[in-house]
Design an enzyme around this catalytic site. Sequence first.
Site, short mmCIF file in Angstrom:
data_model
loop_
_atom_site.label_atom_id
_atom_site.label_comp_id
_atom_site.label_asym_id
_atom_site.label_seq_id
_atom_site.Cartn_x
_atom_site.Cartn_y
_atom_site.Cartn_z
NE ARG A 117 -3.86 -2.17 2.10
CZ ARG A 117 -3.52 -3.27 2.76
NH1 ARG A 117 -2.44 -3.27 3.53
NH2 ARG A 117 -4.26 -4.34 2.68
CE LYS A 139 -0.83 13.90 -14.19
NZ LYS A 139 -1.19 14.34 -15.56
CD GLU A 181 7.38 17.46 -22.51
OE1 GLU A 181 6.65 18.42 -22.19
OE2 GLU A 181 6.93 16.41 -23.03
CE LYS A 225 5.30 17.68 -14.40
NZ LYS A 225 5.48 16.40 -15.05
CD GLU A 235 -4.12 16.02 -14.79
OE1 GLU A 235 -4.25 14.81 -14.57
OE2 GLU A 235 -3.44 16.48 -15.72
NE ARG A 240 0.16 17.28 -12.91
CZ ARG A 240 0.77 16.46 -12.07
NH1 ARG A 240 0.34 16.33 -10.83
NH2 ARG A 240 1.79 15.74 -12.45
CG ASN A 244 -2.07 18.53 -20.69
OD1 ASN A 244 -1.09 17.83 -20.42
ND2 ASN A 244 -3.26 18.34 -20.17
CG HIS A 247 1.61 17.53 -24.21
ND1 HIS A 247 2.49 18.58 -24.17
CD2 HIS A 247 2.31 16.46 -23.73
CE1 HIS A 247 3.65 18.17 -23.67
NE2 HIS A 247 3.57 16.89 -23.39
CG HIS A 251 -0.80 13.26 -26.12
ND1 HIS A 251 -1.44 13.84 -25.05
CD2 HIS A 251 0.38 12.82 -25.65
CE1 HIS A 251 -0.65 13.77 -23.98
NE2 HIS A 251 0.46 13.16 -24.32
CG HIS A 264 6.16 12.57 -25.35
ND1 HIS A 264 4.80 12.57 -25.50
CD2 HIS A 264 6.46 13.55 -24.46
CE1 HIS A 264 4.28 13.51 -24.71
NE2 HIS A 264 5.27 14.12 -24.07
N1 NAD Z 1 4.90 10.79 -15.02
C1 NAD Z 1 4.91 11.86 -15.78
O1 NAD Z 1 4.51 12.94 -15.36
C2 NAD Z 1 5.42 11.74 -17.18
C3 NAD Z 1 5.66 12.91 -17.94
C4 NAD Z 1 6.21 12.76 -19.21
C5 NAD Z 1 6.47 11.50 -19.73
N2 NAD Z 1 6.20 10.39 -18.97
C6 NAD Z 1 6.50 9.03 -19.47
O2 NAD Z 1 7.89 8.96 -19.73
C7 NAD Z 1 8.11 7.95 -20.72
C8 NAD Z 1 9.11 8.47 -21.71
O3 NAD Z 1 10.33 8.72 -21.04
P1 NAD Z 1 11.74 8.70 -21.80
O4 NAD Z 1 11.65 9.54 -23.01
O5 NAD Z 1 12.75 9.01 -20.79
O6 NAD Z 1 11.81 7.20 -22.35
P2 NAD Z 1 12.48 5.83 -21.85
O7 NAD Z 1 12.46 5.69 -20.39
O8 NAD Z 1 11.81 4.75 -22.64
O9 NAD Z 1 14.00 5.99 -22.33
C9 NAD Z 1 14.29 6.13 -23.69
C10 NAD Z 1 15.43 5.21 -24.15
O10 NAD Z 1 16.68 5.73 -23.70
C11 NAD Z 1 17.43 4.71 -23.03
N3 NAD Z 1 18.22 5.42 -22.02
C12 NAD Z 1 17.75 6.01 -20.91
N4 NAD Z 1 18.75 6.64 -20.28
C13 NAD Z 1 19.87 6.44 -21.00
C14 NAD Z 1 21.21 6.90 -20.87
N5 NAD Z 1 21.59 7.71 -19.88
N6 NAD Z 1 22.11 6.50 -21.81
C15 NAD Z 1 21.72 5.73 -22.85
N7 NAD Z 1 20.47 5.30 -23.03
C16 NAD Z 1 19.54 5.66 -22.12
C17 NAD Z 1 16.40 3.75 -22.49
O11 NAD Z 1 16.92 2.49 -22.27
C18 NAD Z 1 15.35 3.78 -23.61
O12 NAD Z 1 15.71 2.89 -24.61
C19 NAD Z 1 6.76 7.60 -21.29
O13 NAD Z 1 6.36 6.37 -20.76
C20 NAD Z 1 5.85 8.72 -20.78
O14 NAD Z 1 4.52 8.30 -20.62
C21 NAD Z 1 5.69 10.50 -17.71
ZN ZN Z 2 5.13 15.65 -22.64
#
Ligand code: NAD
Ligand code: ZN
Length: 359
Positions: A117, A139, A181, A225, A235, A240, A244, A247, A251, A264
Amino acid sequence: MISVRAGGGRILIGKQLLPKTGKKCQALAPFRQCALISDRNVARLFADWIIQSLTSSGFRPTLITIPAGEKSKTLKQVRAISDRMIAAGLDRKSFVIGLGGGMIGDISGFVAAIYHRGIPHVQIPTTLLAMVDSSIGGKTGVDTRAGKNLIGAFHQPSLVIDDVDVLKTLPRRQFNQGFAEIIKHAIIADAKMFEQLKVARASGLRRASGTHALLSVIKRNIQIKSRIVAKDERERTGHRALLNFGHTVGHAIERAGNYRKFLHGEAVSLGIVAACAISEKRAGLPADQRGAIVDLLGRFGLPTRLSRKFPRNKILDAVKFDKKFESGKIRFVVTPRIGTAYVADNITITDIREAVEKL
Ligand SMILES: NC(=O)c1ccc[n+]([C@@H]2O[C@H](COP(=O)([O-])OP(=O)(O)OC[C@H]3O[C@@H](n4cnc5c(N)ncnc54)[C@H](O)[C@@H]3O)[C@@H](O)[C@H]2O)c1
Ligand SMILES: [Zn+2]
């Protein structure tokens, strides 16, 4: 090292922080066990350092890795991770460390939110996007077949460790997408940062000589942020929603490209261009400011035009799928001038179609 308070936890930003992970976690847990969750790419690069640091500070870490990529952000992996944690004997007084990009941040945070939990969550973001965006705001969640992030929980990290040295191995496209971003944050909240970004460049910020500037950019984005999130943590009030900006169309472009064509941040860059065209038409954004935004996105290696062949209809379909149009109108974030934004309720699908056609 810079320390920022956010969401009840602490965010550390600096260089050579990974070897200090154990020390930084001291204050966290009365017990010594933790799960270190990572993807296989990232674990190969950095997990050893962190395990060594945790072990020498008296922690007993269990490394759990999953395949890299968004396809791992599933309930199936949540179950596999939790089973490993149970088998390793992690209890209510253990904690979770997520080491990786946003994918790992989201899934490890969700595991931390529901395991016994809720146990503390530490994030060690390894992408620029994760440092300036996904590790802030609490989130967490996973994707399902019906869509992204449909299952999740709010769970603020207790500690975030942003070590910019890890960005050296990040592929260029991944690095650049973080700037979508960052530029978004500048547009909605910080005209001064927008001006600073104009004299910087992604390649400059990547070099060792640019480290100081990069640290201060990361810090500024965390502040922007977390300030917006603090006003509307769950939200509910709509504040918040400003995050977006870019976005709605972003999206839709991601979806229309089957989540393969664009990262993204790249889709968001195009979404920002569309949102600026709509802002010029409906919110009085001066044309020269719209031009400056498009220019800045381009300078950070982000796309600002769509190829002629890309099916515009698919984007429009995805916008309609995503958003409720109440009597033909949609809630859409616009900017009247760089540094401010608001949610407009008079934007029509025709406005969006026009903007998408111009891309
Ligand atoms: N929680 C939130 O508020 C929020 C906000 C924006 C995005 N997200 C989420 O974040 C995700 C996208 O994140 P991302 O773009 O970081 O993608 P990711 O975590 O998939 O990483 C992208 C790629 O880079 C590689 N990688 C990561 N760090 C590395 C490093 N230092 N050196 C070499 N390779 C590396 C990873 O293995 C992966 O293949 C999505 O799932 C999205 O929904 C969440
Ligand atoms: Zn984004």
